[in-house]
Design an enzyme around this catalytic site. Structure first.
Site, PDB file in Angstrom:
ATOM      1  N   ASN A  64       0.852  -1.186   0.000  1.00 51.39           N
ATOM      2  CA  ASN A  64       0.000   0.000   0.000  1.00 51.39           C
ATOM      3  C   ASN A  64       0.896   1.246   0.000  1.00 51.39           C
ATOM      4  OD1 ASN A  64      -1.379   2.288   1.146  1.00 51.39           O
ATOM      5  ND2 ASN A  64      -3.076   0.940   1.635  1.00 51.39           N
ATOM      6  N   ASP A  98      -0.120   4.491  -0.062  1.00 51.63           N
ATOM      7  CA  ASP A  98      -0.832   5.716   0.342  1.00 51.63           C
ATOM      8  C   ASP A  98       0.079   6.738   1.020  1.00 51.63           C
ATOM      9  OD1 ASP A  98      -3.156   4.540  -0.508  1.00 51.63           O
ATOM     10  OD2 ASP A  98      -3.950   4.137   1.497  1.00 51.63           O
ATOM     11  N   HIS A  99       0.977   6.217   1.887  1.00 48.20           N
ATOM     12  CA  HIS A  99       1.721   7.173   2.714  1.00 48.20           C
ATOM     13  C   HIS A  99       2.864   7.859   1.993  1.00 48.20           C
ATOM     14  CE1 HIS A  99      -1.030   6.552   5.812  1.00 48.20           C
ATOM     15  NE2 HIS A  99      -0.769   5.267   5.918  1.00 48.20           N
ATOM     16  N   ARG A 106       2.912  18.956   1.592  1.00 45.98           N
ATOM     17  CA  ARG A 106       3.397  20.198   0.958  1.00 45.98           C
ATOM     18  C   ARG A 106       2.560  20.601  -0.251  1.00 45.98           C
ATOM     19  NH1 ARG A 106       8.909  21.650   2.219  1.00 45.98           N
ATOM     20  NH2 ARG A 106       8.928  21.484   4.469  1.00 45.98           N
ATOM     21  N   HIS A 108      -5.697   3.616  -1.538  1.00 44.21           N
ATOM     22  CA  HIS A 108      -7.031   3.928  -1.018  1.00 44.21           C
ATOM     23  C   HIS A 108      -7.392   5.335  -1.492  1.00 44.21           C
ATOM     24  CE1 HIS A 108      -9.730   3.993   2.868  1.00 44.21           C
ATOM     25  NE2 HIS A 108     -10.389   4.391   1.796  1.00 44.21           N
ATOM     26  N   ARG A 128      -9.538   7.971  -0.831  1.00 49.60           N
ATOM     27  CA  ARG A 128     -10.482   8.380   0.222  1.00 49.60           C
ATOM     28  C   ARG A 128     -11.382   9.511  -0.270  1.00 49.60           C
ATOM     29  NH1 ARG A 128     -10.244   7.537   5.692  1.00 49.60           N
ATOM     30  NH2 ARG A 128      -8.839   5.867   6.276  1.00 49.60           N
ATOM     31  N   ARG A 179      -7.178  12.680   1.216  1.00 45.63           N
ATOM     32  CA  ARG A 179      -6.082  13.134   2.070  1.00 45.63           C
ATOM     33  C   ARG A 179      -4.711  12.675   1.564  1.00 45.63           C
ATOM     34  NH1 ARG A 179      -7.095   9.645   7.531  1.00 45.63           N
ATOM     35  NH2 ARG A 179      -9.165  10.575   7.326  1.00 45.63           N
ATOM     36  N   HIS A 180      -4.679  11.582   0.808  1.00 43.60           N
ATOM     37  CA  HIS A 180      -3.370  11.181   0.263  1.00 43.60           C
ATOM     38  C   HIS A 180      -3.455  10.902  -1.247  1.00 43.60           C
ATOM     39  CE1 HIS A 180      -5.155   7.414   1.554  1.00 43.60           C
ATOM     40  NE2 HIS A 180      -4.715   7.479   2.802  1.00 43.60           N
ATOM     41  N   GLU A 230      -8.592   0.265  -2.597  1.00 44.61           N
ATOM     42  CA  GLU A 230      -9.437   0.263  -1.390  1.00 44.61           C
ATOM     43  C   GLU A 230     -10.399   1.431  -1.510  1.00 44.61           C
ATOM     44  OE1 GLU A 230      -6.960   0.754   1.972  1.00 44.61           O
ATOM     45  OE2 GLU A 230      -5.918  -1.122   1.668  1.00 44.61           O
ATOM     46  N   THR A 256      -8.004   3.329   8.485  1.00 49.23           N
ATOM     47  CA  THR A 256      -9.190   2.482   8.565  1.00 49.23           C
ATOM     48  C   THR A 256      -9.195   1.790   9.931  1.00 49.23           C
ATOM     49  OG1 THR A 256      -8.793   2.095   6.232  1.00 49.23           O
ATOM     50  CG2 THR A 256     -10.501   0.771   7.271  1.00 49.23           C
ATOM     51  N   GLU A 271     -10.635  -9.831   3.108  1.00 49.59           N
ATOM     52  CA  GLU A 271      -9.356  -9.479   3.731  1.00 49.59           C
ATOM     53  C   GLU A 271      -9.628  -9.344   5.219  1.00 49.59           C
ATOM     54  OE1 GLU A 271      -7.094  -6.223   2.031  1.00 49.59           O
ATOM     55  OE2 GLU A 271      -6.167  -5.804   3.971  1.00 49.59           O
ATOM     56  N   HIS A 275      -3.491  -4.797   7.684  1.00 45.54           N
ATOM     57  CA  HIS A 275      -3.623  -3.637   8.571  1.00 45.54           C
ATOM     58  C   HIS A 275      -2.747  -3.764   9.803  1.00 45.54           C
ATOM     59  CE1 HIS A 275      -5.074   0.031  10.260  1.00 45.54           C
ATOM     60  NE2 HIS A 275      -5.611   0.272   9.083  1.00 45.54           N
ATOM     61  N   GLY A 276      -1.848  -2.816   9.934  1.00 42.06           N
ATOM     62  CA  GLY A 276      -0.976  -2.747  11.103  1.00 42.06           C
ATOM     63  C   GLY A 276       0.143  -3.782  11.106  1.00 42.06           C
ATOM     64  N   GLY A 278       1.275  -1.486   4.306  1.00 39.03           N
ATOM     65  CA  GLY A 278       1.642  -0.167   3.807  1.00 39.03           C
ATOM     66  C   GLY A 278       2.548   0.606   4.733  1.00 39.03           C
TER      67      GLY A 278
HETATM   68  N1  PXP Z   1      -5.647  -3.381   4.145  1.00 42.70           N
HETATM   69  C1  PXP Z   1      -6.633  -2.463   4.214  1.00 42.70           C
HETATM   70  C2  PXP Z   1      -8.007  -2.879   3.819  1.00 42.70           C
HETATM   71  C3  PXP Z   1      -6.380  -1.147   4.631  1.00 42.70           C
HETATM   72  O1  PXP Z   1      -7.386  -0.255   4.704  1.00 42.70           O
HETATM   73  C4  PXP Z   1      -5.042  -0.771   4.918  1.00 42.70           C
HETATM   74  C5  PXP Z   1      -4.740   0.656   5.279  1.00 42.70           C
HETATM   75  O2  PXP Z   1      -5.021   1.494   4.218  1.00 42.70           O
HETATM   76  C6  PXP Z   1      -4.052  -1.752   4.822  1.00 42.70           C
HETATM   77  C7  PXP Z   1      -4.372  -3.042   4.458  1.00 42.70           C
HETATM   78  C8  PXP Z   1      -2.620  -1.433   5.113  1.00 42.70           C
HETATM   79  O3  PXP Z   1      -2.485  -1.098   6.469  1.00 42.70           O
HETATM   80  P1  PXP Z   1      -1.112  -0.583   7.023  1.00 42.70           P
HETATM   81  O4  PXP Z   1      -0.831   0.720   6.346  1.00 42.70           O
HETATM   82  O5  PXP Z   1      -1.348  -0.450   8.485  1.00 42.70           O
HETATM   83  O6  PXP Z   1      -0.080  -1.606   6.680  1.00 42.70           O
END
Ligand code: PXP
Length: 237
Positions: free
Chosen positions: A7, A9-10, A18, A43, A45, A49-50, A70, A101, A151, A191-192, A213
């Site tokens: 992922n 996104d970040h 910026r 994602h 959103r 935001r990203h 996502e 999320t 998932e 996630h996480g 991510g």
């Molecule tokens: N899976 C889903 C469905 C998510 O919403 C996210 C966060 O956007 C992730 C995985 C990745 O999570 P993390 O950034 O905590 O690794």
């Protein structure tokens, strides 16, 4: 062999801090792809935001591996998804004020809506996955909604404060993963997850894909910061 979805996104979060044009999440996605990522996850959103719409369109053109979008169950985003046609969408809940999320989609409550959206996506050739908490009721509802992939939300496992709660969350994931597989669903997880908590999950053989991510983008700071400083020092000298 389980697959890795990265992922990105970040990378866009840093750019949006910026509101300029770098770092480019598409360029990051290409590096992930070249480094073995089996899919790219982002994602879009509702608050943008990203990731921005334009990132998604460029990603679709440039990425060769699976693109997994996502998204919330919002008509605006559904239309964009149908237009971009990623390989897969993952339906997630979305709340404006959340940092990320925060839980799985309540499929059991919104089953008809989920079913309708899934049908529209499948008709357009887009696979559908549902991001759900590791609870049998949600797994069962996902199957009843007619999707073939879930998932499992690993956030509670990842954030567990002690061994006892970590084991409880791990067991919930394992039981739901096995239950889902027995009910004909493919099982992904995410996630996480980070460099210290992902390994035990790999013992759950039915988990086919991990979507990760934040920890990967965070780690890249430390694996790449030294080189970035050396390059800048060479420039100013
Ligand atoms: N899976 C889903 C469905 C998510 O919403 C996210 C966060 O956007 C992730 C995985 C990745 O999570 P993390 O950034 O905590 O690794």
């Amino acid at each position: 062999m389980p697959e890795l979805g990265v992922n990105i996104d970040h990378v866009a979060t840093i750019r949006q801090a910026r509101k300029i044009d770098y770092p480019d999440p598409v360029e990051a996605a290409l590096i992930c792809q070249d480094s073995g990522a089996d899919s790219i996850v982002c994602h879009l959103r509702e608050d943008r935001r990203h990731i921005q719409d334009e990132d998604l369109y460029r990603m679709r053109k440039k990425i060769g591996v699976k693109l997994n979008l996502e998204m919330a169950m919002s008509e605006e985003i559904i239309k964009i998804a149908l237009d971009v046609a990623p390989d897969q969408i993952t339906l997630v809940p979305e709340r404006r004020m959340e940092l990320t999320t925060e839980g799985g989609l309540d499929v059991a409550t919104h089953i008809r809506r989920v079913e309708k959206i899934a049908r529209r996506m499948v008709r357009a050739g887009i696979r559908v996955s549902l991001f759900v908490d590791p609870r049998k009721s949600q797994v069962k509802a996902s199957r009843d909604a007619g999707v073939f992939t879930i998932e499992l939300h690993t956030g509670c496992y990842a954030n567990a404060k002690n061994k006892k709660s970590s084991k409880r969350e791990y067991d919930a994931i394992k039981q739901c993963a096995d239950y889902a597989e027995k009910n004909g669903l493919r099982v992904f997880a995410g996630h996480g997850l980070n460099y210290s908590n992902v390994k035990p999950l790999t013992k759950i053989r039915v988990i086919e894909e991990y979507n990760i991510g934040h920890s990967i983008v965070a780690r890249s700071i430390f694996t790449g910061l030294g080189k970035a400083v050396r390059e800048m020092k060479a420039l100013i000298r």
